[in-house]
Design an enzyme around this catalytic site. Sequence first.
Site, PDB file in Angstrom:
ATOM      1  N   ASP A  15       0.875  -1.167   0.000  1.00  0.00           N
ATOM      2  CA  ASP A  15       0.000   0.000   0.000  1.00  0.00           C
ATOM      3  C   ASP A  15       0.918   1.224   0.000  1.00  0.00           C
ATOM      4  O   ASP A  15       2.119   1.114   0.296  1.00  0.00           O
ATOM      5  CB  ASP A  15      -0.882  -0.047   1.256  1.00  0.00           C
ATOM      6  N   ASP A  17      -0.132   5.163   0.904  1.00  0.00           N
ATOM      7  CA  ASP A  17      -0.354   6.133   1.982  1.00  0.00           C
ATOM      8  C   ASP A  17      -0.410   5.442   3.336  1.00  0.00           C
ATOM      9  O   ASP A  17      -1.247   4.572   3.563  1.00  0.00           O
ATOM     10  CB  ASP A  17      -1.661   6.895   1.736  1.00  0.00           C
ATOM     11  N   ASP A 171      -1.584  -0.771   5.887  1.00  0.00           N
ATOM     12  CA  ASP A 171      -1.884  -0.161   7.192  1.00  0.00           C
ATOM     13  C   ASP A 171      -3.365   0.135   7.386  1.00  0.00           C
ATOM     14  O   ASP A 171      -3.782   0.500   8.479  1.00  0.00           O
ATOM     15  CB  ASP A 171      -1.110   1.158   7.346  1.00  0.00           C
TER      16      ASP A 171
END
Length: 200
Positions: A15, A17, A171
């Site tokens: 991922d 961001d 996250d």
Amino acid sequence: MGLLVHPDARALIFDLDGTLSNSVPVHVATWNQVGEVYGFKFDTKVFYEMTGRPTIEFARRIIADFGLSADPEEIVKLKQQTFWDSASLLEPVNEIISIVKEYYGKLPMAVGTGASRRSAEVQLAELQITKCFDAIVSADDVTRHKPEPETFLECARLMGIEPSKCQVFEDGELGLEAARKAGMIVTDVRPHINYGNWAH
């Protein structure tokens, strides 16, 4: 225990961001700059609830929450331009970047993000890691975003690796769900990262 690459992993998917890029403070600051124009105060809680979703969905949520009569497309344009203009403020998530650098040239790697392609390219260029990735799958490249698995399955397809042999570093709750639905090896990076004042 630090973050480890699983022994069964034949490809890595990251991922962007909050995983590769500690961009949350910059996103929140730019949302508040947009809020000064449109008359709203951005709630960081929304960011954590929706991380992984395209910017247009954030814009629609804000319009609904604040009863704005704004065009979501216009809000997105302003938000994205403000964010790109602030790219120099982005900081790398060193715990993850070190994995990228260690496995560059050893395993195929991809970025699977809910950000737009331009935003992904701007951030990867700022972090100086663009060359490390064999594929980038952005919000512009899929129709069913996280928590649906399409983003990560497309990464696997582009790398030519079986989904079950791909390890996802993520996250966001929506992204973790997407990785599980894709049948991949799932690593929640949050326990391993020091985000400074922006703890999840």
